[in-house]
Design a protein around this motif. Sequence first.
Motif, PDB file in Angstrom:
ATOM      1  N   PHE A  58       0.876  -1.121  -0.094  1.00 49.05           N
ATOM      2  CA  PHE A  58       0.052   0.081  -0.022  1.00 49.05           C
ATOM      3  C   PHE A  58       0.938   1.396  -0.015  1.00 49.05           C
ATOM      4  O   PHE A  58       2.138   1.179   0.235  1.00 49.05           O
ATOM      5  N   CYS A  77      -8.758  -1.688   4.689  1.00 50.94           N
ATOM      6  CA  CYS A  77      -7.807  -0.671   4.064  1.00 50.94           C
ATOM      7  C   CYS A  77      -8.236   0.941   4.125  1.00 50.94           C
ATOM      8  O   CYS A  77      -7.598   1.565   3.308  1.00 50.94           O
ATOM      9  N   LEU A 102      -6.725   2.570  -1.607  1.00 48.98           N
ATOM     10  CA  LEU A 102      -6.594   1.578  -0.676  1.00 48.98           C
ATOM     11  C   LEU A 102      -5.305   2.050   0.322  1.00 48.98           C
ATOM     12  O   LEU A 102      -4.177   2.053  -0.474  1.00 48.98           O
ATOM     13  N   ASN A 103      -5.446   1.899   1.490  1.00 53.37           N
ATOM     14  CA  ASN A 103      -4.297   2.322   2.468  1.00 53.37           C
ATOM     15  C   ASN A 103      -3.893   1.343   3.076  1.00 53.37           C
ATOM     16  O   ASN A 103      -4.517   0.312   3.424  1.00 53.37           O
ATOM     17  N   ALA A 104      -2.608   1.536   3.848  1.00 54.10           N
ATOM     18  CA  ALA A 104      -2.224   0.486   4.693  1.00 54.10           C
ATOM     19  C   ALA A 104      -3.366  -0.060   5.819  1.00 54.10           C
ATOM     20  O   ALA A 104      -3.664   0.902   6.594  1.00 54.10           O
ATOM     21  N   PRO A 105      -3.661  -1.279   5.779  1.00 54.98           N
ATOM     22  CA  PRO A 105      -4.812  -1.722   6.741  1.00 54.98           C
ATOM     23  C   PRO A 105      -4.341  -1.535   8.227  1.00 54.98           C
ATOM     24  O   PRO A 105      -3.259  -1.762   8.550  1.00 54.98           O
ATOM     25  N   GLY A 111      -6.228  -6.478   0.952  1.00 52.92           N
ATOM     26  CA  GLY A 111      -7.412  -6.349   0.555  1.00 52.92           C
ATOM     27  C   GLY A 111      -7.717  -6.599  -0.755  1.00 52.92           C
ATOM     28  O   GLY A 111      -6.958  -7.010  -1.874  1.00 52.92           O
TER      29      GLY A 111
END
Length: 323
Positions: A58, A77, A102-105, A111
């Motif tokens: 990500f 995410c 989508l970002n770091a979960p 994801g």
Amino acid sequence: MIEVLTSFALNTVQDKGRVGVRRFGVSTSGVMDPLALTVGNTLLGNDENAACIEVQTFPFRIRFTIDCAFAVTGADCMARLGEVSLPPWWCAQAKAGDVLQLNAPKRGARGYITFRGGLDLPLILGSRSTHLRSGFGGFEGRPLMAGDALPLCSAAAPTEGRVGFGAEPPDIAIPAPVDGKALQVRALRAGEYDLFPTAMQDLFWSTLWKIGMQSDRGGYRLAGPKLLLPEPVEMRSHGVVPGVIQVPPAGEPIVQMSDANTAGGYPKIAAVVQADLWRLGQAKPGSFVTFKGVSYREAVAAMDPVENYLARVGTTSALYRAL
């Protein structure tokens, strides 16, 4: 078309993988979290095996060049469509030009983005999954990169229906047993279990194992005490499948995952039950896991809550799309 704007290593196109070709030396591949794929496709009314994007590094950003319904499942995410935050396990409508990020979960490792109708990529040996080791399947047999344009199966898209709803995440609907700070995973004794001394067997079940940083889609290396045999064992290579836990001579167990080899000669001490493989697929390197021994009957019964959950998602999704 879907245009990839930002992608780092090992984000790939996947479906449920290749079935029936391991005898030719071709591993299954496919998603690490099959529940996330199934639910994403179910929310959209797709065939449950329609290809998706599996995101494990990500941030990941795509631009929609046409109007398209999509769903984001798997790890939370903190997805955003333009300036709008999306809940986890949610389907929505994108307009041409919209950007999805989508970002770091906050929890979980991977994801999944599914698209109404799926991705229109070639079927190779019955699957659209990327087979990284051999360089085929998915998009040109490789991880996605900025600038890639992925076609959509518009002709195969189901009848348009309502979006803007979601599903209860399976880790909430089917709570996992937790042993302290570790995920508890159920496992069966495997073929060479009895080769290990009783002390090594007990050590395997009682250890808090750490998923090593060298872990990937091929396998999870477990850090902890060494599971050593009284003397070296030479074995003919034999078939292995995702979930099998092998122990190399150095004594550090390896859990075979989606891109596992089709055969290997290391002794097998255990095998993760099918009902828990998706949980393991969402475990991050550096996290901890313990194993709980179960019987074959218990392993089969463990699938009942999973199948009931998927049935509920299917029924509820069909009702929402029809509104």
